[in-house]
Design an enzyme around this catalytic site. Structure first.
Site: not given
Length: 370
Positions: A182, A324
């Site tokens: 990013y 996760r």
């Protein structure tokens, strides 16, 4: 050596244990507005017993969203919507809440991962992206617009404005997203930054944008509240960022007052060559901890309680961020406490749900609004 369930003080904030719920994008906001999904999702994770919950990557301007469904914090409406979520968390949990601020740069205007994650053309409802240099993320994509110096100042102020909104919302800690390809990472990496001015070239120049944003955010953020940074410790591409450069960046962040660094990796190029394995990024966190001397967070395929505990006890990192595995098991910290003989907080409505054979892992605290 302290273990996974030891407390950690960060400025005026004390975490009850070393488990951090990673920021995990949900890609389901509308125009940056948090909604009932975020209330349900984050409140569940807030009652997990983790030491800190991090709200997903939140864009500082509309064009900084990874996807049209990203959370935002750039207007009174987005602030109010996120405030509803935070109030729901506060009503039901004492878990400290962090917020990750970000701008996606050239990786903005993308489809959600379950729709392929590729760049959305302007002709199909996407928007023009920006970056340090006019280099597309992947071959065949439209090139981003190269940021001018005036643009850089504007984006720095967008981070500051979002910081002030987060402070008003009562967020306990902030994290700047400087990894995963990013915008801040795009400035740091020579793969994406080929500028010839003071923001490009040497590592000192390439980290200038990060440090300017960090300093401006730190000035706008209450002094007693901690501020950290997520970095990609390796681009996994020849000629890209590596752990040596990341240690140098982390040392600079330490000098500027950073409270922690998360050592993730990758995201700058589809040409990256990564061989993920349990704990594969832990050595990055260990180098940052040992050589930069600030609180270091390990992340990446850390799924088992004893694995996480050993990372802390060995001194490789100070915090472990679980992603996760928390989605798969929102009570992961309960299981960890049961396996490690520790205690966690939990709402009394759930006290009857103790892991079998472990009747003493819950701290008997009653939750309510602060």
């Amino acid at each position: 050596m302290n273990g996974l369930f030891s407390a950690l003080k960060l400025r005026g904030l004390t975490l009850p244990n070393r488990i951090v719920v990673s920021p995990m994008c949900q890609y389901c906001a509308a125009d940056g507005l948090a909604n009932s999904w975020h209330v349900a999702h984050l409140t569940q994770l807030a009652i997990s017993g983790a030491g800190m919950l991090t709200i997903e990557s939140t864009a500082v301007e509309p064009d900084g969203r990874i996807t049209p469904g990203d959370l935002g914090l750039w207007s009174d409406d987005t602030e109010a919507a996120l405030g509803t979520v935070i109030q729901a968390i506060r009503d039901n949990s004492r878990t400290p809440v962090a917020l990750q601020l970000a701008h996606a740069g050239r990786k903005a205007s993308s489809y959600e991962p379950w729709r392929g994650g590729q760049l959305i053309p302007v002709s199909e409802g996407g928007w023009e992206t920006v970056a340090p240099s006019a280099i597309p993320h992947k071959e065949g994509e439209a090139a981003p617009v190269e940021l001018t110096k005036a643009d850089i100042v504007r984006l720095r102020e967008a981070f500051v404005a979002a910081t002030r909104r987060a402070a008003r919302l009562g967020v306990d800690a902030l994290e700047l997203h400087g990894g995963h390809g990013y915008l801040i990472h795009q400035f740091l990496s020579p793969i994406s930054n080929q500028r010839t001015d003071e923001y490009g070239g040497s590592l000192e120049n390439r980290m200038r944008f990060l440090l300017e944003v960090f300093d401006a955010v730190r000035d706008a953020w209450p002094d007693e509240r901690p501020l950290g940074v997520k970095l990609s410790a390796s681009d996994w591409v020849e000629g890209g960022l590596d752990i040596d450069a990341t240690v140098t960046i982390s040392q600079a962040l330490k000098a500027h007052g950073a409270d922690w660094v998360v050592s993730s990796s990758g995201g700058i190029s589809p040409l990256q060559k990564i061989a993920p394995a349990p704990g594969y990024q832990v050595p990055f966190a260990a180098r940052v901890k040992q050589e930069a001397g600030l609180v270091s967070t390990a992340v990446g395929l850390i799924t088992e309680p004893r694995q996480a505990d050993e990372i802390i006890r060995s001194g490789e990192a100070d915090l472990v961020a679980i992603a996760r595995a928390m989605l798969n098991d929102p009570r992961w910290p309960w299981r960890a406490a049961a396996e490690l003989g520790a205690k966690v907080t939990a709402p009394p409505q759930y006290w009857r749900a103790l892991p079998q054979g472990h009747a003493d892992i819950f701290e008997h605290l009653v939750f309510g609004a602060r």
